[in-house]
Write an enzyme that holds these catalytic residues in place. Structure first.
Site, PDB file in Angstrom:
ATOM      1  N   ASP A 193       0.856  -1.189   0.000  1.00  8.70           N
ATOM      2  CA  ASP A 193       0.000   0.000   0.000  1.00  8.70           C
ATOM      3  C   ASP A 193       0.890   1.235   0.000  1.00  8.70           C
ATOM      4  OD1 ASP A 193      -1.996   1.888   0.331  1.00  8.70           O
ATOM      5  OD2 ASP A 193      -2.245   1.513   2.474  1.00  8.70           O
TER       6      ASP A 193
ATOM      7  N   ASP B 114       0.565   5.140   0.097  1.00 10.05           N
ATOM      8  CA  ASP B 114      -0.398   6.187   0.412  1.00 10.05           C
ATOM      9  C   ASP B 114       0.350   7.466   0.765  1.00 10.05           C
ATOM     10  OD1 ASP B 114      -2.186   7.740   2.477  1.00 10.05           O
ATOM     11  OD2 ASP B 114      -3.559   6.362   1.462  1.00 10.05           O
TER      12      ASP B 114
ATOM     13  N   ASP C 148       3.438   1.328   3.226  1.00  6.33           N
ATOM     14  CA  ASP C 148       2.841   1.236   4.554  1.00  6.33           C
ATOM     15  C   ASP C 148       3.126  -0.161   5.107  1.00  6.33           C
ATOM     16  OD1 ASP C 148       1.329   1.359   6.821  1.00  6.33           O
ATOM     17  OD2 ASP C 148      -0.529   1.971   5.849  1.00  6.33           O
TER      18      ASP C 148
END
EC number: 2.7.7.-
Length: 390
Positions: free
Chosen positions: A98, A100, A296
């Site tokens: 992920d 982000d 992440d």
């Protein structure tokens, strides 16, 4: 979010799901599902421990319930709808990354610039996964999250059984965390002439070597040569710590000498180290920062994580969670390509000043009753910046 806005958003999501192209995960019956509903807002209530046996069941649920957010498990379970994690009986899990904006240092404040920044990090991650881990393009499923970043899904059989700690080690590698440059940049003994003492030479991996060593060499030499090619090259090099005019001149001479550059590419850093012993360390650290990818870690390490369903809508933006090939990712513009709602005008009450760029338009909206294209109106309502109707 008032009741009128909830009803409007739910009806628009329902309208979308009637014809949406949903990308369902492999081994559908073994996945757990979770949703967040407009009906529960402003409370955040994850309704999970669901399972579906077929694509038709998923489509019927999405069309009927029109949830604000839709997730499925990265894990495969024997009993995915069991009420406790222990009872589900974990079997395996996809490897997920992920990226982000919240977890990427230096991400810009502007939404469009932020998304561009995250995409660059995503492409760096792709290079690391393919070059250093041997994954192929077809092994990696790229997904725009519908919000502030991108996901990578890997279902290669080699990774499905990895435990959390092993997945975190992968994150450590791609982020360059704990990388010991002293073990990469070493002194190597060199035999001298007969009767002379054995000398040492500063050696770095060649640019053709695998892993971080070759990656750093290639990046570092390319950067140095770029500086050396400039008209004010000597002045630029005096900007480094402890490099004066004389040293800068010698560095530029080395970098403009093809024979010396070939030695540098092969890992022989002696010429630069003799001029300034700290420059290699400084540049290597810079290369690690430039080449590493910020992901992440808790998402990758969580083997029971729920992840957004590709093809679903993001309830805080109204944009589509979009599946992409890597070639599509490079040209993908989320603020145009992930927008699924129309341009028809919608009246709404703006409750706080808001600015966003969508479909190539800079939208600056003041408080009060406004009329905006449907896609922008839905975005503002999802963000909590507006309510439906005058």
């Amino acid at each position: 979010m008032d009741l009128k806005t909830k009803y409007y958003l739910k009806s628009k999501f329902q309208e979308y799901y009637r014809t949406a192209k949903i990308h369902l995960p492999a081994k559908l019956p073994e996945r757990e599902w979770g949703v967040l509903s407009f009906d529960d807002m402003p409370e955040t209530v994850m309704r999970r421990h669901k399972s579906f046996g077929s694509a038709g069941e998923v489509e019927d649920y999405l069309t009927g319930m029109a949830p604000a957010h839709v997730y499925y498990s990265v894990a495969y379970y024997t009993y995915p709808n069991a009420p406790t994690m222990k009872e589900k009986q974990w079997l395996a899990a996809d490897l997920i990354f992920d990226l982000d904006a919240d977890h990427i240092p230096g991400a810009p404040n502007s939404y469009s610039d932020m998304l561009d920044h995250v995409k660059k990090e995503t492409l760096k991650l792709y290079d690391l996964l393919t070059d250093d881990f041997g994954f192929k393009e077809e092994d990696i499923g790229a997904v725009f999250s519908g919000g502030r970043g991108y996901h990578f899904h890997i279902s290669d059989p080699r990774v499905l059984s990895l435990e959390s700690a092993e997945r975190r080690e992968i994150v450590d590698y791609i982020s360059g965390r704990g990388l010991n440059l002293d073990k990469i940049f070493v002194k190597k003994g060199v035999s001298g002439d007969a009767g002379s003492e054995k000398a040492t030479m500063n050696v770095f991996p060649s640019e053709d070597d695998g892993g971080w060593g070759g990656r750093i060499n290639h990046h570092m030499i390319a950067y140095l040569r770029e500086l050396a090619a400039k008209e004010d090259a000597e002045k630029l090099f005096t900007g480094f710590d402890r490099i004066g005019k004389k040293t800068a001149k010698r560095i530029v001479e080395i970098l403009r000498d093809e024979t010396q550059v070939d030695l540098l590419k092969k890992g022989n850093m002696e010429a630069l180290s003799r001029v300034n012993k700290d420059i290699i360390q400084t540049l290597a650290e810079r290369s690690v920062t430039e080449l590493s990818a910020s992901v992440d870690e808790p998402v990758t390490g969580d083997i029971k994580r729920l992840i957004r369903l590709p093809g679903s809508l993001h309830g805080k933006s109204g944009m589509c969670v979009t599946s992409l090939s890597i070639s599509q990712l490079e040209d993908f513009d989320p603020l145009n390509d992930a927008i699924v709602f129309s341009d028809k005008p919608v009246k709404l009450k703006v409750i706080r000043t808001f600015a966003v760029q969508m479909k190539g338009k800079d939208l600056h909206v003041e408080e009060g009753v406004q009329e905006l294209p449907e896609y922008a109106a839905i975005y503002l309502m999802c963000r909590g910046a507006a309510e439906y109707g005058p």
